[in-house]
Design a protein around this motif. Sequence first.
Motif, PDB file in Angstrom:
ATOM      1  N   TRP A  50      -4.998  30.943  49.109  1.00 40.97           N
ATOM      2  CA  TRP A  50      -5.336  29.611  48.611  1.00 40.97           C
ATOM      3  C   TRP A  50      -6.651  29.232  49.267  1.00 40.97           C
ATOM      4  O   TRP A  50      -7.069  29.828  50.249  1.00 40.97           O
ATOM      5  CB  TRP A  50      -4.244  28.584  48.955  1.00 40.97           C
ATOM      6  CG  TRP A  50      -3.894  28.499  50.396  1.00 40.97           C
ATOM      7  CD1 TRP A  50      -4.586  27.862  51.398  1.00 40.97           C
ATOM      8  CD2 TRP A  50      -2.759  29.084  51.038  1.00 40.97           C
ATOM      9  NE1 TRP A  50      -3.949  28.016  52.597  1.00 40.97           N
ATOM     10  CE2 TRP A  50      -2.829  28.759  52.411  1.00 40.97           C
ATOM     11  CE3 TRP A  50      -1.678  29.862  50.581  1.00 40.97           C
ATOM     12  CZ2 TRP A  50      -1.870  29.177  53.327  1.00 40.97           C
ATOM     13  CZ3 TRP A  50      -0.731  30.264  51.511  1.00 40.97           C
ATOM     14  CH2 TRP A  50      -0.828  29.925  52.857  1.00 40.97           C
TER      15      TRP A  50
ATOM     16  N   ASP B 265      -9.527  26.002  50.497  1.00 43.12           N
ATOM     17  CA  ASP B 265      -9.510  24.770  51.268  1.00 43.12           C
ATOM     18  C   ASP B 265     -10.619  23.874  50.724  1.00 43.12           C
ATOM     19  O   ASP B 265     -11.781  24.267  50.673  1.00 43.12           O
ATOM     20  CB  ASP B 265      -9.758  25.131  52.729  1.00 43.12           C
ATOM     21  CG  ASP B 265     -10.044  23.903  53.558  1.00 43.12           C
ATOM     22  OD1 ASP B 265      -9.404  22.883  53.322  1.00 43.12           O
ATOM     23  OD2 ASP B 265     -10.916  23.967  54.432  1.00 43.12           O
TER      24      ASP B 265
ATOM     25  N   HIS C 144      -5.698  23.946  55.630  1.00 41.85           N
ATOM     26  CA  HIS C 144      -4.308  23.854  55.159  1.00 41.85           C
ATOM     27  C   HIS C 144      -3.429  24.636  56.140  1.00 41.85           C
ATOM     28  O   HIS C 144      -3.200  25.828  55.983  1.00 41.85           O
ATOM     29  CB  HIS C 144      -4.239  24.488  53.764  1.00 41.85           C
ATOM     30  CG  HIS C 144      -2.890  24.440  53.145  1.00 41.85           C
ATOM     31  ND1 HIS C 144      -2.575  23.587  52.133  1.00 41.85           N
ATOM     32  CD2 HIS C 144      -1.756  25.113  53.412  1.00 41.85           C
ATOM     33  CE1 HIS C 144      -1.326  23.757  51.787  1.00 41.85           C
ATOM     34  NE2 HIS C 144      -0.794  24.690  52.557  1.00 41.85           N
TER      35      HIS C 144
ATOM     36  N   CYS D 183      -3.886  17.659  53.189  1.00 38.52           N
ATOM     37  CA  CYS D 183      -2.670  18.317  52.734  1.00 38.52           C
ATOM     38  C   CYS D 183      -1.657  18.449  53.867  1.00 38.52           C
ATOM     39  O   CYS D 183      -1.429  17.496  54.619  1.00 38.52           O
ATOM     40  CB  CYS D 183      -3.025  19.659  52.104  1.00 38.52           C
ATOM     41  SG  CYS D 183      -1.770  20.291  51.001  1.00 38.52           S
ATOM     42  N   SER D 184      -1.078  19.627  54.057  1.00 39.87           N
ATOM     43  CA  SER D 184       0.007  19.757  55.033  1.00 39.87           C
ATOM     44  C   SER D 184      -0.475  19.763  56.467  1.00 39.87           C
ATOM     45  O   SER D 184       0.343  19.699  57.387  1.00 39.87           O
ATOM     46  CB  SER D 184       0.798  21.032  54.747  1.00 39.87           C
ATOM     47  OG  SER D 184      -0.043  22.148  54.879  1.00 39.87           O
TER      48      SER D 184
ATOM     49  N   GLY E  89      -0.412  18.325  46.447  1.00 32.59           N
ATOM     50  CA  GLY E  89      -0.576  19.252  47.567  1.00 32.59           C
ATOM     51  C   GLY E  89       0.795  19.525  48.125  1.00 32.59           C
ATOM     52  O   GLY E  89       1.790  18.974  47.638  1.00 32.59           O
ATOM     53  N   GLN E  90       0.868  20.367  49.130  1.00 36.68           N
ATOM     54  CA  GLN E  90       2.165  20.516  49.791  1.00 36.68           C
ATOM     55  C   GLN E  90       2.548  19.153  50.376  1.00 36.68           C
ATOM     56  O   GLN E  90       3.706  18.796  50.429  1.00 36.68           O
ATOM     57  CB  GLN E  90       2.099  21.584  50.891  1.00 36.68           C
ATOM     58  CG  GLN E  90       3.482  21.893  51.437  1.00 36.68           C
ATOM     59  CD  GLN E  90       3.486  23.112  52.324  1.00 36.68           C
ATOM     60  OE1 GLN E  90       2.437  23.672  52.625  1.00 36.68           O
ATOM     61  NE2 GLN E  90       4.653  23.536  52.764  1.00 36.68           N
TER      62      GLN E  90
ATOM     63  N   THR F  21       1.527  15.480  49.292  1.00 33.53           N
ATOM     64  CA  THR F  21       0.806  14.808  48.202  1.00 33.53           C
ATOM     65  C   THR F  21       0.434  13.374  48.554  1.00 33.53           C
ATOM     66  O   THR F  21      -0.649  12.909  48.226  1.00 33.53           O
ATOM     67  CB  THR F  21       1.659  14.840  46.925  1.00 33.53           C
ATOM     68  OG1 THR F  21       1.840  16.204  46.556  1.00 33.53           O
ATOM     69  CG2 THR F  21       0.996  14.096  45.784  1.00 33.53           C
TER      70      THR F  21
ATOM     71  N   HIS G 195      -4.216  18.608  47.957  1.00 35.79           N
ATOM     72  CA  HIS G 195      -4.870  19.881  48.305  1.00 35.79           C
ATOM     73  C   HIS G 195      -6.283  19.997  47.764  1.00 35.79           C
ATOM     74  O   HIS G 195      -7.210  20.299  48.506  1.00 35.79           O
ATOM     75  CB  HIS G 195      -4.030  21.056  47.798  1.00 35.79           C
ATOM     76  CG  HIS G 195      -4.469  22.377  48.331  1.00 35.79           C
ATOM     77  ND1 HIS G 195      -3.970  22.908  49.492  1.00 35.79           N
ATOM     78  CD2 HIS G 195      -5.390  23.253  47.895  1.00 35.79           C
ATOM     79  CE1 HIS G 195      -4.574  24.043  49.738  1.00 35.79           C
ATOM     80  NE2 HIS G 195      -5.437  24.288  48.777  1.00 35.79           N
ATOM     81  N   ASP G 196      -6.452  19.757  46.478  1.00 30.24           N
ATOM     82  CA  ASP G 196      -7.773  19.961  45.877  1.00 30.24           C
ATOM     83  C   ASP G 196      -8.050  18.839  44.887  1.00 30.24           C
ATOM     84  O   ASP G 196      -7.397  18.760  43.843  1.00 30.24           O
ATOM     85  CB  ASP G 196      -7.803  21.321  45.165  1.00 30.24           C
ATOM     86  CG  ASP G 196      -9.184  21.652  44.614  1.00 30.24           C
ATOM     87  OD1 ASP G 196      -9.924  20.714  44.257  1.00 30.24           O
ATOM     88  OD2 ASP G 196      -9.518  22.845  44.531  1.00 30.24           O
TER      89      ASP G 196
ATOM     90  N   HIS H 218      -2.837  22.820  42.512  1.00 33.20           N
ATOM     91  CA  HIS H 218      -3.371  24.109  42.972  1.00 33.20           C
ATOM     92  C   HIS H 218      -2.219  24.983  43.470  1.00 33.20           C
ATOM     93  O   HIS H 218      -1.531  24.642  44.425  1.00 33.20           O
ATOM     94  CB  HIS H 218      -4.373  23.866  44.103  1.00 33.20           C
ATOM     95  CG  HIS H 218      -5.150  25.087  44.454  1.00 33.20           C
ATOM     96  ND1 HIS H 218      -6.268  25.479  43.742  1.00 33.20           N
ATOM     97  CD2 HIS H 218      -4.979  26.013  45.411  1.00 33.20           C
ATOM     98  CE1 HIS H 218      -6.741  26.587  44.268  1.00 33.20           C
ATOM     99  NE2 HIS H 218      -5.971  26.933  45.282  1.00 33.20           N
TER     100      HIS H 218
END
Lengths: 614, 429
Positions: free
Chosen positions: B132, B134, B170, B234-235, B341-342, B344, B385-386, B392
Amino acid sequence: MSKKLFNLLFPLFVGTVLLLPLRAAGQGNPADIRTRLAQSYEKSGDYESALRVWSELFTADSGNFTLLESLKRCHLKLKHHDEVISLIEYGLRLNPGDIGSRAQLGNVWLLKGDEKKAGEAWERAISLAPGEETTYRIVGSAMIQARQFARAVATYQDARKVLGKPTLFASDIAYLYAIMQKYPESTTEYLTLLRETPTQLNYIQSRIASFTGSEEGLSAATTVVGQAVKTETRNVGFRRLLAWLFLEAKNFESAYGVYRELDALTGAAGKELFAFGVRALNEKSYAAASRAFSELIDRHPNFGEMHRARYSLARSLEELDSTVSSGEEPGVKPFGRAIGMYNRIVFDYPNTEIAGQALLRIADIQKNKLDNPGAARDILEKVSTEYKIFLPVVTGARLSLGEIYIGLDDLDRAARVLQEVAGRPPYGGPDRELAALRLAELNFYRQMYTPAMKILADLMENPVSDVTNDAISLQLLINENEKDNAEALARYAEARLLRAGRRYADALSVLNDELASRPGNALSDKLAFMKGEISLVLKMPDDALAGFAFIVDSLPESLLRDRAMFNMASIYELQKADRVNAIKTYELLLEKYPNSIHANAARKRIRILRGDNI
Amino acid sequence: MKPVRAATGISLCALALSLLVPGAASGGKFLIPMDLKQSNHLKAYGIAYWALTRNIEVDWLLNYRSGSFLIDGLDNVSAECRVRGVAYDEISGAEAARIYAEIQAEDNNMDVVRLEKAPRIAVYVPPNTLPWDDAVTLAMEYAEIPYDKIWDDEVLRDSLVHYDWLHLHHEDFTGQYGKFYASFATQPWYTEQQVMYEQKAKTNGFRKVSEMKAAVARKIRNYIGAGGFMFAMCSATDTYDIALAAEGVDICDYMYDGDPPDPGFQGKLDYGKTLAFTDFTLESNPLRYEYSDIDFPPSDMVQLLNPETDYFTLFEFSAKYDPVPTMLTQDHASIIRGFLGQTTSFKKPLIKKTITILAEKEGTDEVRYIHGNFGRGTFTFYAGHDPEDYQHQVGDPPTDLSLHKNSPGYRLILNNILFPAAKKKQQKT
């Protein structure tokens, strides 16, 4: 109720009545109730309460291994490692030969942080039955569960020695080495497996693929397999694996060497070479492809698909000659090898589709590479009459022939042959549409604007056609100039016809005359732009610069100014190696025309010329 | 007479003097507009950074044409703008003075922040390749803002002191490898990552990866406390706080660290150690792709969001009195398209009261963008995430930012990068 049904239901009724008291007694058994209670506690995550109940049950029935396991499980969840160790040791006193429990003891010692005692426990587990393969499997699995990969590998290797089986656990060891990122060792183990079971090649490739994505992994695997091939020259599986690794690395030259050997080793009579050659050709590795096809043709004259092999060889040679300046080799005719091979195909397989395709390729070389339209015309005329039954061949021949006739100024014949392909409107199909566009252009060259406009209008009924943009462009040109600028339009058409026939000097003469006699007419920018383009073809960069500069400096209303400026910058950069003026001109383009379609390319060129890290 | 506002803005006198900088073309300036006239918003940040690296001062005009930049009118600035495709207006000294005066007017919610030093940037990123991308590194690469990559070794050896700004990739600071176990446990990248992290933990003297990651999180907290700027997406946001709260508590199940989590781990969390979140509940199922209840919607229930209606709103702050949140929210759009995202979004009730909320989904408890102070430094968390790829997925190709050069979502990232460049000002007296 029928007798039959009664006979069926009565035994069921009796059985139910007899069993009910037993079921009731079972539900009331305190041990069962407590077991369910402990299970409920565990399920809800209340391990403390579960442990309490399991302990009570185990005290009452301390020989019960199910209860012992439940107790161990709860203590483990609560990280009571000492208690778990005591319980395992208790169980081992009851069942000293339990290898699984002994191995589990090692894991618990490790959780407790005592690596030494863990190692001792695992050794002890093995010592219980060192002659059994299963022993090592159980202990190795326990070690893997504890993420002690190196120890697991050592255990499996010990098993090989003790049991005298040098290939034992090869797949497991290979996998462990791979996740430890020890790629050479992993590959060696996979080779062990492949040596033993050659049918596992696909499986092994898929496993090795897990690390060939990295450069390090691919390099390690290739080195190891390459060495193995040298020492075990008759091993077909090793060679196939090596060839696959070379192809993964896009190393077609090395892969070719391996396929040659494979072809000989397996008695494939050219099939291996052919398969490799086709792949190399598709991947644009023309040198390797041509060598493979040449060898196939020389060594295996009876190869079943010889016509395809020859045609593929000719295609490879043609592409090779296109990328390499073959004229530099004394005594070697440009494209001579490719043409020779195509001619041989025509001779050996007369009146077949592949012969027609070979003739089309020769005509294309003559027309586009060797600038010999006369020779191309002769070939294409032959194809269009003798290969009529092969529609794709004859269509290609006629389209190409139409362009050649236009170039040779034989416009009537060009019109006839293009009309044969185009048919009637609506045209439909890429070949027919292209032929129709060529017909419209031909009419434009002849200054027959009405029929040209009719064809262009028909073409635009299909807005998604590949030729639509060209059709719109020509239509606009005629529309805007036909009435008010007819003379200049006629000269422009004349120059375009001359350029199509590669009569560049004549075209330049027409352009210069027109620019001088009617300065500032509406077509001046197009005339000057063509002058620049033709000068470039004639390798006259200063004249080209002058043509484009005229547009930039003298025609402020021209829509071609940004394009002319970009071309000027490109000439400075690529023809005159004048970096400073190139950058300056690209920058000027960005300053004057920041929204030009050439702006992004100009930015990129500036950055390359500046040496930016982009 | 009002007291001089030393904490925000710069004086008109200083600005007037700056118009006479030698080398500036006829006292003129280049205004890089950041409203809808800008052709490439993301590269405009790169121009500001590029100018700072050449000791050319940049004024960030907060809320003036969506956060425009004003740079001395040197020839090389205009040439660089053209080369990078950034729109600019050449303005006279008088016009610049008029703009400054307009900004300083009391009834305009605008201010000027002088950027004077190119921040040294570090991105915390593992050395292995993961499937993935970033958003921050994509933004910096596209805007041509240079950065260094660092990872656990560098953080543990106190290399953060060399940087002004740190971005957390991430990353999962809880030591649960992104909680990808259920879906990706057999994938080569997953097993490789786990082995590599385990080896790294061992080399650095930790028994478990979770312990090493917690130590890294604490080092980063110390870095912020000493005046650093940290930005996470994100996470990396919620797992960072979870790792801090779980110091000394095992929250990882056996597939992550070989043994079960501590019994009653939830009750052992210390929320006093976190930066942004409090009173959260950890997800106890090790196979569920979610860390805690901070995130909404949970990662396995993203269907609760409708992409068509998923937008969040940037808050507006007083430029003259709250310059920091104002800088972080400069944008040419105030309503921005959401992205998953993981992690959100952050649940508002679980955000500490001291945290400034910069953006949220109106009418809900879903917060997307927050900022806070810790010690002498600050941190910003941006959920999702993006910004230009709504969902994503693992293995998706990276977003091509040349197709999103006016992205409002990506602008928020780049605001953060320039924020440490702002001149430190005296505290209000």
